[in-house]
Design an enzyme around this catalytic site. Structure first.
Site, PDB file in Angstrom:
ATOM      1  N   TRP A 101     -51.077  -9.524  27.906  1.00  0.00           N
ATOM      2  CA  TRP A 101     -51.446  -9.968  29.254  1.00  0.00           C
ATOM      3  C   TRP A 101     -51.742  -8.825  30.215  1.00  0.00           C
ATOM      4  O   TRP A 101     -52.105  -9.063  31.365  1.00  0.00           O
ATOM      5  CB  TRP A 101     -50.320 -10.829  29.851  1.00  0.00           C
ATOM      6  CG  TRP A 101     -48.928 -10.294  29.607  1.00  0.00           C
ATOM      7  CD1 TRP A 101     -48.053 -10.738  28.662  1.00  0.00           C
ATOM      8  CD2 TRP A 101     -48.263  -9.223  30.288  1.00  0.00           C
ATOM      9  NE1 TRP A 101     -46.877 -10.017  28.702  1.00  0.00           N
ATOM     10  CE2 TRP A 101     -46.980  -9.083  29.694  1.00  0.00           C
ATOM     11  CE3 TRP A 101     -48.613  -8.361  31.331  1.00  0.00           C
ATOM     12  CZ2 TRP A 101     -46.052  -8.112  30.106  1.00  0.00           C
ATOM     13  CZ3 TRP A 101     -47.694  -7.389  31.744  1.00  0.00           C
ATOM     14  CH2 TRP A 101     -46.437  -7.288  31.133  1.00  0.00           C
ATOM     15  N   ASN A 120     -37.367 -21.364  30.866  1.00  0.00           N
ATOM     16  CA  ASN A 120     -37.893 -20.037  30.548  1.00  0.00           C
ATOM     17  C   ASN A 120     -38.587 -19.450  31.760  1.00  0.00           C
ATOM     18  O   ASN A 120     -39.519 -20.046  32.285  1.00  0.00           O
ATOM     19  CB  ASN A 120     -38.902 -20.120  29.394  1.00  0.00           C
ATOM     20  CG  ASN A 120     -39.272 -18.756  28.870  1.00  0.00           C
ATOM     21  OD1 ASN A 120     -38.429 -18.056  28.317  1.00  0.00           O
ATOM     22  ND2 ASN A 120     -40.515 -18.363  29.058  1.00  0.00           N
ATOM     23  N   GLU A 121     -38.122 -18.302  32.193  1.00  0.00           N
ATOM     24  CA  GLU A 121     -38.776 -17.572  33.289  1.00  0.00           C
ATOM     25  C   GLU A 121     -39.148 -18.482  34.451  1.00  0.00           C
ATOM     26  O   GLU A 121     -40.332 -18.738  34.703  1.00  0.00           O
ATOM     27  CB  GLU A 121     -40.032 -16.866  32.785  1.00  0.00           C
ATOM     28  CG  GLU A 121     -39.740 -15.751  31.847  1.00  0.00           C
ATOM     29  CD  GLU A 121     -40.961 -14.870  31.621  1.00  0.00           C
ATOM     30  OE1 GLU A 121     -42.085 -15.351  31.793  1.00  0.00           O
ATOM     31  OE2 GLU A 121     -40.770 -13.701  31.290  1.00  0.00           O
ATOM     32  N   HIS A 155     -50.750 -11.123  21.070  1.00  0.00           N
ATOM     33  CA  HIS A 155     -49.554 -10.390  21.517  1.00  0.00           C
ATOM     34  C   HIS A 155     -48.942  -9.600  20.364  1.00  0.00           C
ATOM     35  O   HIS A 155     -49.074  -9.970  19.200  1.00  0.00           O
ATOM     36  CB  HIS A 155     -48.539 -11.409  22.046  1.00  0.00           C
ATOM     37  CG  HIS A 155     -47.487 -10.815  22.928  1.00  0.00           C
ATOM     38  ND1 HIS A 155     -46.409 -10.114  22.434  1.00  0.00           N
ATOM     39  CD2 HIS A 155     -47.348 -10.816  24.274  1.00  0.00           C
ATOM     40  CE1 HIS A 155     -45.648  -9.725  23.444  1.00  0.00           C
ATOM     41  NE2 HIS A 155     -46.202 -10.128  24.581  1.00  0.00           N
ATOM     42  N   GLU A 159     -51.516 -16.894  23.259  1.00  0.00           N
ATOM     43  CA  GLU A 159     -50.909 -15.567  23.064  1.00  0.00           C
ATOM     44  C   GLU A 159     -51.093 -15.008  21.655  1.00  0.00           C
ATOM     45  O   GLU A 159     -50.256 -14.244  21.170  1.00  0.00           O
ATOM     46  CB  GLU A 159     -49.420 -15.651  23.422  1.00  0.00           C
ATOM     47  CG  GLU A 159     -49.200 -16.003  24.885  1.00  0.00           C
ATOM     48  CD  GLU A 159     -47.738 -16.190  25.237  1.00  0.00           C
ATOM     49  OE1 GLU A 159     -47.097 -17.076  24.635  1.00  0.00           O
ATOM     50  OE2 GLU A 159     -47.240 -15.450  26.096  1.00  0.00           O
ATOM     51  N   GLU A 204     -36.070 -10.811  26.106  1.00  0.00           N
ATOM     52  CA  GLU A 204     -37.396 -10.559  25.519  1.00  0.00           C
ATOM     53  C   GLU A 204     -37.821  -9.132  25.841  1.00  0.00           C
ATOM     54  O   GLU A 204     -37.614  -8.662  26.963  1.00  0.00           O
ATOM     55  CB  GLU A 204     -38.460 -11.493  26.122  1.00  0.00           C
ATOM     56  CG  GLU A 204     -38.284 -12.944  25.794  1.00  0.00           C
ATOM     57  CD  GLU A 204     -39.381 -13.793  26.429  1.00  0.00           C
ATOM     58  OE1 GLU A 204     -40.412 -13.245  26.863  1.00  0.00           O
ATOM     59  OE2 GLU A 204     -39.200 -15.019  26.478  1.00  0.00           O
ATOM     60  N   ARG A 236     -48.521 -23.846  30.695  1.00  0.00           N
ATOM     61  CA  ARG A 236     -47.085 -24.128  30.798  1.00  0.00           C
ATOM     62  C   ARG A 236     -46.698 -24.078  32.269  1.00  0.00           C
ATOM     63  O   ARG A 236     -47.531 -23.784  33.115  1.00  0.00           O
ATOM     64  CB  ARG A 236     -46.249 -23.175  29.950  1.00  0.00           C
ATOM     65  CG  ARG A 236     -46.420 -21.721  30.296  1.00  0.00           C
ATOM     66  CD  ARG A 236     -45.514 -20.838  29.434  1.00  0.00           C
ATOM     67  NE  ARG A 236     -45.925 -19.450  29.526  1.00  0.00           N
ATOM     68  CZ  ARG A 236     -45.353 -18.454  28.879  1.00  0.00           C
ATOM     69  NH1 ARG A 236     -44.330 -18.682  28.081  1.00  0.00           N
ATOM     70  NH2 ARG A 236     -45.786 -17.220  29.018  1.00  0.00           N
TER      71      ARG A 236
HETATM   72  C1  GAL Z   1     -42.732 -13.746  28.629  1.00  0.00           C
HETATM   73  C2  GAL Z   1     -42.516 -15.205  28.255  1.00  0.00           C
HETATM   74  C3  GAL Z   1     -42.813 -15.433  26.789  1.00  0.00           C
HETATM   75  C4  GAL Z   1     -44.133 -14.794  26.428  1.00  0.00           C
HETATM   76  C5  GAL Z   1     -44.095 -13.341  26.791  1.00  0.00           C
HETATM   77  C6  GAL Z   1     -45.351 -12.576  26.436  1.00  0.00           C
HETATM   78  O1  GAL Z   1     -42.825 -13.535  29.991  1.00  0.00           O
HETATM   79  O2  GAL Z   1     -41.193 -15.579  28.506  1.00  0.00           O
HETATM   80  O3  GAL Z   1     -42.818 -16.814  26.523  1.00  0.00           O
HETATM   81  O4  GAL Z   1     -45.151 -15.449  27.122  1.00  0.00           O
HETATM   82  O5  GAL Z   1     -43.927 -13.229  28.167  1.00  0.00           O
HETATM   83  O6  GAL Z   1     -45.242 -11.221  26.839  1.00  0.00           O
END
Ligand code: GAL
Length: 690
Positions: free
Chosen positions: A336, A176-177, A379, A376, A328, A138
Site C-alpha cells: 500500500w 481489526n484496526e 503484499h 492485497e 502485524e 472492508r
Molecule cells: C493492516 C491490516 C491487515 C492488512 C495489512 C497490510 O493494516 O490490519 O489486514 O491489510 O495492513 O499491510
C-alpha cells in the site's frame, strides 16, 4: 571505518522505581507475556482444507508458536443469516495444536458479509458528507448501528461458544484496526444523547463552547450539528470524545460476549493500526477494557526509522503501561505504500528485535500467504502462492530460533525508564484543530525531545498526561496544550514532591472544553512556574536562541516570581523576541518546573536536556556508536540488553563489563555488529556463568 565506543555502566537497578504495572500472567493465567511469541496471520478459509497441514508444518519449522485466524471470515462463518459454521475454525485450531502453534481468534466485524449489508443497509457506514458505504472493501459497517451491534453479538457469541473453552486458543482480537466512525441517523441520535448526558442543559453546552460567537447558540439539542466539518473547536473536541466513546462501546459489545463465555485464561486485545500515532480517537480509552495493547508496526516506503518506530513502540507500551504485542508487521514489504520496497536483508529480523527491545512480547507477520485474488495479492508474505517458502522465510527462521533461545531470559522483563514524555490526545486534537503554522507537527516536536533522551538512557516512557508520575525523575510535556485544573493539580503535586517537569511551547493554553484559559500560558501552572508567556509567534523565519536557532514556533516569556530563572534567551530575532527569555525555570518545593517556549534545533535541545537530566539526578550514561540502538529490559534480578546496528556500516560495541551473550553464547565484553546486526546480552548476576 569501524568505531569503538564504550558503553558505560548500565543504570543501577535501584535508580528506577519498581514497575507499577509489571505483567503478571500467573495471576490471570493468561498467556500473553509468559514467553516470546512468533507467528503470522493465516486465512485457512481462503485455502482447501487439505493444504492446511502443510502450511502449519512450515510455520512450525521457522519457529512460529502462534497463529492468528478468523478476523475477516464472517461470510465463511455465517454464509446465510442465522446459519453458522464454526466447525472449520475448530478444526483449524486443533490442527494448529498438532504443530505446536497456539491460536489467537479474530472476530470478523471489520468485514460484514454481503447478505447482511444488502438486507440491512442501516448497518452500513455513512461518511461525514452523508455518503453511505458500499460492499466490496472492508470497514463498510457503522460502529453506531444498533442492528450491526446485534449481529456482531450473535456471531461473536457463536465463536465464543465454539472456541472459548478450546485448550489451544490463547486469546481474542476484537475487530481489526478500528478506523472510521459513522454519521448515520443512529449515530446522530447517539451524539445528541451523549451531549445531553454530558451537559445536562443547553446553557452549559452553550457556555462551554462559547456559542455566542457567530450566533452559534443552541436552543434545542437537535440543532447541534453532526458531521465532520471543521467547526467550533469546543464542538470538535466533544465530537472526538463522542467518537472515542462509540468505539469503546462498539468494542465492549463484543468483549462482554467473549468474557461471559470464554475461559478467563483467554486474553482479549485488538490490534490498533494507523502507524501508532493516529488520533481519530483516544487510544488510552480503547485499551482500558482490554487485557493488553497490540498494534501493527509497518514501515511502508523506505527503511526502518529507528527513532520514530522505537518511539511508537514506547507510545503503545504506554497505552496500558505494560508490555504489548506487535500483532502485524511486514515480512519484507507491503502493498500500500507509494513504493512498496523490500527491506534490506536482516532488517526484518532487526525490526523484530527492536520491537522486543521496546517491550513487545510478540511479533506476528502479515501475512503468511497471500490470497490468490483480492485487494492485497502483491503484499509481502512468508510463503508464495505455491505454498513454498519465499526468500524471507529463512530470515524469519533465524529469528524464530533466536526468540526460542532468548525467551526464558526475556519473558517477564519490561523496559523501564526514569524519564517520561507525556502524550495527550486532547492536546493533540486542540493544536491540530488550530494549527497556526502548517509545519507544527506534534509528533516531530515530541521526537525532538525523544532522540537525545533515548540516546542517553536507552529507554524512554511515553505515557498519558494523567498517568501516575511519581516513578519519574524527569517528565517532559512537549505540547500539553490542554491543562484542566485537575491535571494542573496533579502536575503541581509532582513538582512539589520532587519531580522535574518540562513544558514545551503551547502548553497550558486551553481548558477541558478547548477554551482559552484566562490566565496566560501555562494557564493553571503559571503560578507554579513563577512566569508566563507574554505572546506566541508562528515563525516565518528562524530566530536565534543562545547560540542556536528556533524554527516554526517561539514564545516570548517573562518571569514574575523573583526566584524564577531565565535559562535561554533569544538573540537578534524578529524584533518582538530580541533578547527576551525563551526558557525559564523555577525550583519549587522539592522539584522544579521549566518552560521552554520555542522549537529549538537538535544541538540546542541536546544541551538543554543534558542540563535537565543532570539537574534531575538522572545518570545519563549511554554513549552508543552512531546508528547503534541500545535497549534494556529488566525484571526480577534480571537485566537484558538488546543491541542493534541500524546503520550500513559495521560497528564495534564495547560493553561496560562481561555479559552473557544470549544468542551466540559465551561471555563477552564487546561485540561486532554488521549492518542490521543484533545481539542480546544478559547482565551477569552472581552465580552466572564465569
Ligand atoms: C493492516 C491490516 C491487515 C492488512 C495489512 C497490510 O493494516 O490490519 O489486514 O491489510 O495492513 O499491510
Amino acid at each position: 571505518m569501524s568505531r569503538m565506543l564504550a558503553l558505560a555502566a548500565l543504570l543501577p537497578l535501584c535508580a528506577i522505581p519498581s514497575a507499577a504495572a509489571r505483567p503478571d500472567p500467573a495471576a490471570t493465567g493468561q498467556a500473553q507475556f509468559e514467553r516470546l511469541w512468533l507467528g503470522s496471520a493465516w486465512y485457512p478459509e481462503q485455502w482447501p482444507e487439505a493444504s492446511w497441514d502443510a502450511d502449519l508444518a512450515l510455520m512450525a519449522r521457522h519457529g512460529a508458536n502462534v497463529v492468528r485466524i478468523g478476523e475477516f471470515a464472517w461470510s465463511r462463518m455465517e454464509p446465510r443469516e442465522g446459519e453458522y459454521d464454526m466447525g472449520w475454525l475448530v478444526r483449524a485450531t486443533r490442527l494448529a495444536a498438532k504443530h505446536g502453534l497456539k491460536v489467537v481468534i479474530g472476530t470478523p466485524t471489520d468485514t460484514p458479509p454481503a447478505w447482511l449489508t444488502k438486507k440491512y443497509p442501516d448497518t452500513l457506514r455513512v461518511d461525514g458528507n452523508g455518503v453511505r458505504a458500499v460492499h466490496g472493501g472492508r470497514r463498510q459497517f457503522s460502529i453506531s448501528s444498533p442492528r450491526y451491534r446485534e449481529f456482531s453479538r450473535l456471531i461473536v457469541g457463536k465463536m465464543a461458544g465454539a472456541l472459548g473453552r478450546e485448550p489451544n486458543v490463547i486469546g481474542w482480537q476484537i475487530g481489526n484496526e478500528y478506523t472510521d466512525e459513522s454519521y448515520d441517523p443512529a449515530a446522530r441520535a447517539a451524539w445528541h444523547a451523549w451531549l445531553k448526558a454530558k451537559y445536562g442543559t443547553l446553557d452549559r453546552l452553550n457556555d462551554a463552547w462559547t456559542t455566542r460567537y457567530w450566533s452559534q447558540t443552541y436552543s434545542d439539542w437537535e440543532q447541534v450539528p453532526f458531521n465532520n466539518d471543521k467547526a467550533n473547536p469546543g464542538w470538535m473536541l466533544d465530537l472526538k470524545h463522542f467518537i472515542t466513546q462509540t468505539w469503546v462501546d462498539f468494542q465492549k459489545n463484543q468483549l462482554d460476549v467473549i468474557r461471559a463465555t470464554a475461559e478467563p485464561r483467554q486474553f482479549i486485545t485488538t490490534n490498533l493500526g494507523g502507524l501508532g500515532w493516529a488520533n481519530r480517537f483516544d487510544r488510552y480509552a480503547i485499551n482500558r477494557d482490554l487485557d493488553f495493547a497490540s498494534w501493527d508496526a509497518y514501515v511502508g516506503t523506505g527503511h526502518l526509522q529507528p527513532y520514530r518506530m522505537g518511539a511508537t513502540h514506547d507510545l503503545v507500551r504506554g497505552w496500558k503501561r505494560q508490555n504489548f504485542w506487535v500483532m502485524e508487521t511486514q515480512p519484507g514489504f507491503v502493498n500500500w505504500a507509494p513504493v512498496s520496497n523490500m527491506l534490506y536483508p536482516g532488517e526484518t529480523r532487526a525490526m523484530a528485535w527492536q520491537a522486543i527491545g521496546h517491550g513487545s512480547d510478540a511479533v506476528l507477520y502479515w501475512q503468511w500467504r497471500n490470497a490468490l485474488n483480492g485487494q492485497e495479492t502483491l503484499h509481502g508474505s512468508i510463503v508464495g502462492p505455491d505454498g513454498k517458502p519465499l526468500p524471507v522465510y529463512d530470515e524469519i527462521g533465524q529469528l524464530g530460533r533466536e526468540m526460542a533461545k532468548a525467551s526464558p531470559v526475556i519473558a517477564g522483563t519490561t523496559p523501564e525508564s526514569p524519564v517520561a514524555i507525556l502524550q495527550d490526545y486532547d492536546s493533540r486534537w486542540a493544536i491540530d484543530f488550530q494549527l497556526h503554522h502548517k509545519d507544527y507537527d506534534q509528533i516531530a516536536v515530541l521526537l525532538d525531545y525523544y532522540r537525545p533522551l533515548k540516546d542517553r538512557l536507552g529507554q524512554v516512557d511515553i505515557v498519558a498526561a494523567s498517568a501516575p508520575l511519581d516513578r519519574y525523575k524527569l517528565v517532559v510535556a512537549p505540547s500539553l496544550n490542554v491543562i484542566p485544573e485537575a491535571l494542573a493539580k496533579q502536575l503541581d503535586d509532582y513538582v512539589r514532591g520532587g519531580g522535574h517537569l518540562i513544558l514545551g511551547p503551547r502548553s497550558g493554553m486551553k481548558d477541558e472544553a478547548n477554551r482559552l484559559h484566562t490566565q496566560r500560558q501555562p494557564g493553571p501552572l503559571a503560578e507554579l512556574l513563577g512566569g508566563r508567556v507574554e505572546q506566541y509567534y508562528a515563525l516565518d523565519e528562524a530566530v536565534a536562541v543562545d547560540g542556536g536557532t528556533a524554527r516554526i514556533w517561539a514564545e516570548q516569556l517573562s518571569t514574575v516570581a523573583p526566584d524564577a530563572e531565565i535559562v535561554l534567551r533569544y538573540g537578534k530575532a524578529n524584533g518582538w523576541l530580541d533578547g527576551k527569555p525563551a526558557a525559564i525555570s523555577r525550583k519549587v518545593g522539592k522539584g522544579r518546573i521549566t518552560y521552554l517556549g520555542a522549537l529549538i534545533d537538535d544541538a540546542s535541545m541536546q544541551r538543554f536536556l543534558e542540563t535537565a537530566l543532570a539537574g534531575a539526578g538522572v545518570a545519563a550514561e549511554f554513549a552508543a556508536p552512531p546508528d547503534v540502538e541500545l535497549m534494556r529490559r529488566t525484571g526480577e534480578g534480571r537485566e537484558v540488553l538488546i543491541v542493534i546496528n541500524h546503520g550500513r556500516e559495521t560497528r564495534n560495541v564495547r560493553l561496560s563489563g562481561a555479559m552473557q551473550d544470549v544468542l551466540a553464547g559465551g561471555s563477552k565484553t564487546e561485540v561486532t555488529l554488521a549492518p542490521e546486526g543484533v545481539a542480546v546480552f544478559q547482565k551477569k548476576t552472581q552465580g552466572a556463568e564465569k
